[in-house]
Motif scaffolding. Structure first.
Motif, short mmCIF file in Angstrom:
data_model
loop_
_atom_site.label_atom_id
_atom_site.label_comp_id
_atom_site.label_asym_id
_atom_site.label_seq_id
_atom_site.Cartn_x
_atom_site.Cartn_y
_atom_site.Cartn_z
N LEU A 18 -1.41 11.42 3.78
CA LEU A 18 -1.25 10.07 3.23
C LEU A 18 -0.12 10.10 2.22
O LEU A 18 0.13 11.14 1.60
N ARG A 19 0.54 8.97 2.06
CA ARG A 19 1.53 8.85 1.00
C ARG A 19 1.14 7.68 0.11
O ARG A 19 1.04 6.54 0.56
N LEU A 20 0.94 7.98 -1.14
CA LEU A 20 0.65 6.95 -2.14
C LEU A 20 1.94 6.49 -2.80
O LEU A 20 2.84 7.30 -3.02
N SER A 21 2.00 5.21 -3.09
CA SER A 21 3.14 4.64 -3.81
C SER A 21 2.65 3.96 -5.08
O SER A 21 1.53 3.46 -5.12
N CYS A 22 3.49 3.96 -6.07
CA CYS A 22 3.19 3.28 -7.34
C CYS A 22 4.42 2.48 -7.74
O CYS A 22 5.45 3.06 -8.13
N ALA A 23 4.33 1.18 -7.61
CA ALA A 23 5.42 0.30 -8.03
C ALA A 23 5.36 0.11 -9.54
O ALA A 23 4.32 -0.29 -10.08
N VAL A 24 6.45 0.44 -10.20
CA VAL A 24 6.51 0.41 -11.67
C VAL A 24 7.33 -0.77 -12.14
O VAL A 24 8.41 -1.04 -11.62
N SER A 25 6.84 -1.48 -13.13
CA SER A 25 7.61 -2.54 -13.77
C SER A 25 7.42 -2.45 -15.28
O SER A 25 6.41 -1.94 -15.75
N GLY A 26 8.42 -2.91 -16.01
CA GLY A 26 8.36 -2.88 -17.47
C GLY A 26 9.14 -1.73 -18.07
O GLY A 26 9.37 -1.71 -19.29
N PHE A 27 9.50 -0.76 -17.27
CA PHE A 27 10.34 0.35 -17.72
C PHE A 27 10.91 1.04 -16.49
O PHE A 27 10.42 0.87 -15.38
N ASP A 71 11.68 7.25 -6.80
CA ASP A 71 12.90 6.61 -6.31
C ASP A 71 13.39 5.70 -7.41
O ASP A 71 12.78 4.65 -7.68
N ASN A 72 14.47 6.10 -8.04
CA ASN A 72 14.99 5.32 -9.17
C ASN A 72 15.43 3.92 -8.74
O ASN A 72 15.23 2.94 -9.46
N ALA A 73 16.03 3.82 -7.56
CA ALA A 73 16.53 2.53 -7.10
C ALA A 73 15.39 1.54 -6.86
O ALA A 73 15.52 0.35 -7.13
N LYS A 74 14.27 2.04 -6.36
CA LYS A 74 13.11 1.19 -6.10
C LYS A 74 12.14 1.15 -7.28
O LYS A 74 11.14 0.43 -7.24
N ASN A 75 12.42 1.98 -8.28
CA ASN A 75 11.53 2.09 -9.44
C ASN A 75 10.09 2.35 -9.01
O ASN A 75 9.14 1.67 -9.46
N THR A 76 9.94 3.32 -8.15
CA THR A 76 8.65 3.61 -7.53
C THR A 76 8.36 5.11 -7.58
O THR A 76 9.26 5.93 -7.40
N LEU A 77 7.12 5.41 -7.82
CA LEU A 77 6.63 6.79 -7.83
C LEU A 77 5.82 7.02 -6.55
O LEU A 77 5.14 6.11 -6.07
N TYR A 78 5.90 8.24 -6.00
CA TYR A 78 5.19 8.55 -4.77
C TYR A 78 4.37 9.83 -4.94
O TYR A 78 4.66 10.69 -5.76
N LEU A 79 3.35 9.93 -4.09
CA LEU A 79 2.61 11.18 -3.95
C LEU A 79 2.38 11.40 -2.47
O LEU A 79 1.60 10.68 -1.84
N GLN A 80 3.08 12.38 -1.91
CA GLN A 80 2.88 12.77 -0.52
C GLN A 80 1.77 13.80 -0.48
O GLN A 80 1.86 14.84 -1.15
N MET A 81 0.73 13.51 0.28
CA MET A 81 -0.44 14.38 0.34
C MET A 81 -0.60 14.88 1.77
O MET A 81 -0.84 14.08 2.68
#
Length: 124
Positions: A18-27, A71-81
């Protein structure tokens, strides 16, 4: 306003991925340490992986199976499991350093900004 929104959880057979994504906003994801934590019923929340700039650290239980990236361009953190096991089943939370809520230490940093979580269930 800091916001962390996780997606990508689900049910998977043992050995699957599974791959988890975390969309970040505010920083910007490049401006703070970020991490993934998990919590099972009746257990304390535990650190799984964290990333600071390009430096990563993993819990022993997931080393070699999980990979944290951003991914700095998407401002997103991932966890590939990969090679998931039933004991990986838990609610997974995205976290950032800073903030004041439920401060937890992992890998030399304190995390206190949290997403709502995404459930991962691994069945045998």
């Amino acid at each position: 306003q800091v916001q962390l929104v996780e997606t990508g959880g689900g049910s998977v057979q043992a050995g699957g991925s599974l791959r988890l994504s975390c969309a970040v906003s505010g920083f910007s994801v490049d401006s703070r340490c970020l991490g993934w934590f998990r919590q099972s019923p009746g257990k304390e929340r535990e650190g799984v992986a964290r990333i600071v700039l390009t430096s990563t650290l993993y819990a022993d239980s997931v080393k070699g199976r999980f990979t944290i990236t951003k991914d700095n361009a998407k401002n997103t953190l991932y966890l590939q499991m990969n090679s998931l096991k039933p004991e990986d089943s838990a609610m997974y939370y995205c976290a950032a350093c800073g903030g004041t809520r439920d401060r937890i230490s992992f890998g030399g940093y304190f995390f206190a900004s949290w997403g709502q979580g995404t459930q991962v269930t691994v069945f045998a």
